[in-house]
Write an enzyme that holds these catalytic residues in place. Structure first.
Site, PDB file in Angstrom:
ATOM      1  N   GLY A  64       2.543   3.708   1.561  1.00 30.30           N
ATOM      2  CA  GLY A  64       3.057   3.946   2.904  1.00 30.30           C
ATOM      3  C   GLY A  64       3.516   5.377   3.114  1.00 30.30           C
ATOM      4  O   GLY A  64       3.669   5.831   4.239  1.00 30.30           O
ATOM      5  N   ARG A  65       3.784   6.056   2.012  1.00 27.90           N
ATOM      6  CA  ARG A  65       4.206   7.455   2.156  1.00 27.90           C
ATOM      7  C   ARG A  65       3.701   8.310   1.005  1.00 27.90           C
ATOM      8  O   ARG A  65       4.238   9.377   0.733  1.00 27.90           O
ATOM      9  CB  ARG A  65       5.709   7.546   2.256  1.00 27.90           C
ATOM     10  CG  ARG A  65       6.446   6.893   1.098  1.00 27.90           C
ATOM     11  CD  ARG A  65       7.870   7.315   1.148  1.00 27.90           C
ATOM     12  NE  ARG A  65       8.702   6.495   0.286  1.00 27.90           N
ATOM     13  CZ  ARG A  65       9.970   6.726   0.117  1.00 27.90           C
ATOM     14  NH1 ARG A  65      10.551   7.719   0.727  1.00 27.90           N
ATOM     15  NH2 ARG A  65      10.683   5.955  -0.678  1.00 27.90           N
TER      16      ARG A  65
ATOM     17  N   ASP B 112       8.273   5.939   8.349  1.00 21.43           N
ATOM     18  CA  ASP B 112       7.787   7.249   8.789  1.00 21.43           C
ATOM     19  C   ASP B 112       6.911   7.993   7.794  1.00 21.43           C
ATOM     20  O   ASP B 112       6.426   9.086   8.088  1.00 21.43           O
ATOM     21  CB  ASP B 112       8.992   8.133   9.170  1.00 21.43           C
ATOM     22  CG  ASP B 112       9.968   8.300   8.005  1.00 21.43           C
ATOM     23  OD1 ASP B 112       9.649   7.818   6.898  1.00 21.43           O
ATOM     24  OD2 ASP B 112      11.035   8.897   8.207  1.00 21.43           O
ATOM     25  N   GLY B 113       6.754   7.451   6.600  1.00 23.64           N
ATOM     26  CA  GLY B 113       5.909   8.129   5.609  1.00 23.64           C
ATOM     27  C   GLY B 113       6.569   9.331   4.953  1.00 23.64           C
ATOM     28  O   GLY B 113       5.928  10.051   4.186  1.00 23.64           O
TER      29      GLY B 113
ATOM     30  N   ARG C 209      -1.762  -0.016  -9.684  1.00 23.36           N
ATOM     31  CA  ARG C 209      -0.628  -0.904  -9.994  1.00 23.36           C
ATOM     32  C   ARG C 209      -1.101  -2.344 -10.166  1.00 23.36           C
ATOM     33  O   ARG C 209      -2.222  -2.683  -9.773  1.00 23.36           O
ATOM     34  CB  ARG C 209       0.366  -0.868  -8.823  1.00 23.36           C
ATOM     35  CG  ARG C 209       0.860   0.527  -8.508  1.00 23.36           C
ATOM     36  CD  ARG C 209       1.046   0.726  -6.996  1.00 23.36           C
ATOM     37  NE  ARG C 209       1.290   2.140  -6.700  1.00 23.36           N
ATOM     38  CZ  ARG C 209       2.486   2.675  -6.611  1.00 23.36           C
ATOM     39  NH1 ARG C 209       3.552   1.919  -6.729  1.00 23.36           N
ATOM     40  NH2 ARG C 209       2.634   3.960  -6.389  1.00 23.36           N
TER      41      ARG C 209
ATOM     42  N   GLY D 130       0.814  -1.225   0.000  1.00 23.32           N
ATOM     43  CA  GLY D 130       0.000   0.000   0.000  1.00 23.32           C
ATOM     44  C   GLY D 130       0.838   1.262   0.000  1.00 23.32           C
ATOM     45  O   GLY D 130       2.064   1.228   0.127  1.00 23.32           O
TER      46      GLY D 130
ATOM     47  N   ASP E 259       4.375  -4.296  -7.315  1.00 22.87           N
ATOM     48  CA  ASP E 259       3.727  -3.103  -6.757  1.00 22.87           C
ATOM     49  C   ASP E 259       4.273  -1.838  -7.417  1.00 22.87           C
ATOM     50  O   ASP E 259       3.747  -0.752  -7.204  1.00 22.87           O
ATOM     51  CB  ASP E 259       3.922  -3.032  -5.232  1.00 22.87           C
ATOM     52  CG  ASP E 259       5.379  -3.203  -4.817  1.00 22.87           C
ATOM     53  OD1 ASP E 259       5.971  -4.231  -5.198  1.00 22.87           O
ATOM     54  OD2 ASP E 259       5.924  -2.327  -4.148  1.00 22.87           O
TER      55      ASP E 259
HETATM   56  P1  AMP Z   1       9.189   0.935  -2.774  1.00 26.42           P
HETATM   57  O1  AMP Z   1      10.296  -0.078  -2.693  1.00 26.42           O
HETATM   58  O2  AMP Z   1       9.669   2.357  -2.683  1.00 26.42           O
HETATM   59  O3  AMP Z   1       8.310   0.725  -3.945  1.00 26.42           O
HETATM   60  O4  AMP Z   1       8.309   0.762  -1.457  1.00 26.42           O
HETATM   61  C1  AMP Z   1       7.752  -0.462  -1.065  1.00 26.42           C
HETATM   62  C2  AMP Z   1       6.736  -0.243   0.008  1.00 26.42           C
HETATM   63  O5  AMP Z   1       7.325   0.394   1.151  1.00 26.42           O
HETATM   64  C3  AMP Z   1       5.552   0.629  -0.393  1.00 26.42           C
HETATM   65  O6  AMP Z   1       4.408   0.109   0.243  1.00 26.42           O
HETATM   66  C4  AMP Z   1       5.938   1.975   0.182  1.00 26.42           C
HETATM   67  O7  AMP Z   1       4.825   2.790   0.407  1.00 26.42           O
HETATM   68  C5  AMP Z   1       6.620   1.584   1.478  1.00 26.42           C
HETATM   69  N1  AMP Z   1       7.568   2.606   1.949  1.00 26.42           N
HETATM   70  C6  AMP Z   1       8.781   2.912   1.436  1.00 26.42           C
HETATM   71  N2  AMP Z   1       9.348   3.912   2.130  1.00 26.42           N
HETATM   72  C7  AMP Z   1       8.498   4.255   3.111  1.00 26.42           C
HETATM   73  C8  AMP Z   1       8.501   5.239   4.162  1.00 26.42           C
HETATM   74  N3  AMP Z   1       9.525   6.063   4.358  1.00 26.42           N
HETATM   75  N4  AMP Z   1       7.419   5.299   4.958  1.00 26.42           N
HETATM   76  C9  AMP Z   1       6.365   4.481   4.781  1.00 26.42           C
HETATM   77  N5  AMP Z   1       6.308   3.540   3.835  1.00 26.42           N
HETATM   78  C10 AMP Z   1       7.340   3.421   2.999  1.00 26.42           C
HETATM   79 MG    MG Z   2       6.735   1.374  -4.710  1.00 30.81          MG
END
Ligand code: AMP
Ligand code: MG
Length: 532
Positions: A100-101, A133-134, A198, A98, A268
């Site tokens: 997350g940020r 931390d989002g 996605r 989902g 994703d």
């Molecule tokens: P990514 O590898 O950037 O595609 O991220 C994979 C998952 O981790 C996704 O669900 C993102 O929303 C979550 N995510 C990555 N960085 C953060 C963050 N700093 N805070 C919250 N969720 C994160």
């Molecule tokens: Mg991502």
């Protein structure tokens, strides 16, 4: 300014209003507002995108605009939400992920009647933040902002970036997961796309056997983003999956054309619209290497290496096919879609490579062999991909048309023109490069066999072979300056990359240049982590 919210208004949301991380079932999103930041300031915005959206640049620069783009304020009609999706990460099912940020703000209608979802990345925690931390740091936000717009200017399907805002707050990051966490400046990018749906949005419902919502999401996606396919039916679903396969083939072929390595092709991070999405530890090929990946998390497997991208896109489509199976209850229509990916990719790839090489329109078997033979030559010595292809259009017509030239003279003339693309100086006819000289002779023969207006041929080649790409070290230089408070290099780079096929002779010396030796192994230039 008035925004709409078709996604929220027509699809089921999370009944829980608990902002803390939780599992979200039977819902497509959770309503959540951006967390305000202390001291937002506008670092940069994309004037071309603002123009396309019909947004006044005065608004972007205004206090009101900056507060909206920082998540401190909502514009009329915005109903912010984070999307629920799952995904296969590095080949394994990872369950619920989902946004997350990232927080979607709402849908904006441009003057031509196209709808664009605005999304803030780095705007604070959501129910999908898990342990994080989002937030996002300036270095990764600047990379996403620049690359989104650079890719668009190159003609590669991509999500866009409207603005880059510094939050005035620090974010704690352990860049290489080695226990050396430090505070870095925080930032927020406003991403813009027709949709951020996605593959993983469908996978999560299939994994939970929630077929009702799976179908609802498919019907919504088709009705809003593929309306030309018609109302829901087995045929429509088949046509839709085929179109997703076709667009994905197109996208990945474009990556191969410009030398882009996504770095984290998890499901994703695959857009259902065939857009490049989620710019994280991506990189650009300097010296050609099919096995190169910028992502430190992938150093063992090289799963997402440059040359693997087509195959991984296909693997991801198989996961999507598995997720969509309940809509079909039979495998054949899905298999036909996957077959379309394979055939589309093969023909696009050949078409793309022959356009890059400036080959005749009708390809002889010899011409097809040239593409493969060239890829083998890349392994003989370090050759800069962008510079090589660009210089190839400078090879003079006489080189192809003259009939009484010796092989030595042909090779010498070739080296004179493309020599700058080589990382080690090359000596014509050096024995270690025998396959390359064979290739040169074969190339000359194939081009000679076509009928060309050579000026026109060079122009066409220069439209598919960019002169300027976002080399990893250039992005890193812009980041280091921006962190010191100097955004000049960022703006210079942005300006350069808005016209990547133009000669821009005054910028040539600095930007039409090979990766400098200091950048070969420097973090940020050759290695990037997911910590962002
Ligand atoms: P990514 O590898 O950037 O595609 O991220 C994979 C998952 O981790 C996704 O669900 C993102 O929303 C979550 N995510 C990555 N960085 C953060 C963050 N700093 N805070 C919250 N969720 C994160
Ligand atoms: Mg991502």
């Amino acid at each position: 300014m008035k925004f709409e919210s078709r996604f929220v208004d027509s699809l089921p949301g999370d009944p829980s209003t608990d902002p803390r991380p939780h599992l979200v079932s039977k819902a497509m999103y959770s309503r959540v507002s951006p967390t305000p930041v202390r001291n937002p300031s506008l670092v940069s915005y994309s004037a071309p995108l603002a123009r396309e959206l019909g947004i006044e640049t005065e608004w972007i620069e205004s206090t009101e605009g900056v507060h909206v783009l920082a998540g401190n304020k909502l514009a009329e009609g915005m109903k912010p939400y984070a999307m629920c999706y799952g995904g296969h990460q590095f080949g394994n099912w990872a369950g619920q992920l989902g946004d997350g940020r990232a927080i979607n703000l709402g849908e904006w209608m441009d003057p031509r009647g196209n709808s664009w979802t605005w999304q803030l990345k780095g705007s604070g925690p959501t129910p999908y933040s898990r342990f994080a931390d989002g937030r996002a740091v300036l270095r990764s936000s600047l990379r996403e902002y620049l690359c989104s717009e650079a890719m668009h200017a190159l003609g590669v399907p991509t999500t866009r970036a409207l603005s880059l805002v510094a939050t005035g707050e620090d974010v704690l990051r352990d860049m290489f997961y080695d226990g050396n966490a430090k505070h870095e400046p925080g930032a927020i990018v406003c991403r813009v796309a027709p949709s951020f749906i996605r593959f993983g949005n469908f996978e999560i419902f299939a994994a939970r056997q929630d077929f009702e919502n799976l179908q609802k999401l498919a019907d919504f996606t088709i009705a809003n983003h593929f309306p030309e396919l018609g109302s829901p039916s087995l045929e429509t679903y088949e046509a839709w999956f085929r179109e997703v396969c076709r667009r994905t083939a197109d996208m990945v072929c474009e990556w191969m054309r410009v030398g882009f390595v996504h770095g984290v092709m998890n499901t994703d991070n695959m857009s259902i619209l065939g857009l490049t999405i989620d710019y994280g530890p991506y990189g650009w090929i300097d010296s050609f290497d099919a096995d190169w990946t910028p992502n430190t998390t992938d150093f063992e497997m090289h799963r997402y290496a440059f040359g693997n991208q087509p195959q991984i896109a296909q693997w991801n489509l198989v996961q999507l096919a598995n997720a969509l199976y309940p809509l079909f209850d039979q495998t054949e229509p899905l298999q036909r879609g996957l077959d379309t990916f394979v055939s589309e990719l093969a023909s696009k790839y050949l078409e793309m490579q022959s356009a890059k090489l400036g080959l005749p329109d009708v390809l002889s078997p010899d011409a097809k062999g040239l593409v493969e033979a060239l890829e083998k030559c890349w392994r003989l010595t370090e050759i800069d991909m962008t510079i090589f292809y660009r210089l190839l259009s400078h090879v003079p017509a006489e080189w192809f048309t003259g009939s009484d030239i010796t092989e030595d003279a042909v090779i010498t003339a070739f080296c004179d023109v493309v020599g700058d693309a080589f990382y080690e100086p090359i000596k014509p006819n050096a024995p270690g490069l025998k396959s390359l000289w064979d290739w040169v002779m074969g190339y000359r023969k194939v081009v000679r066999a076509g009928t060309f207006d050579f000026i026109d041929r060079a122009k066409k080649m220069n439209r598919v072979n960019p002169k300027y790409v976002l080399r990893n070290f250039l992005a890193q230089e812009a980041i280091e300056s921006a962190e010191r408070g100097d955004v000049g290099p960022l703006h210079e780079l942005m300006d350069l990359l808005m016209a990547p096929y133009d000669e821009q002779p005054n910028r040539e010396a600095k930007y039409f240049a090979k990766r400098p030796e200091w950048a070969r192994h420097k973090p940020g230039c050759s290695t990037l982590s997911c910590s962002s």
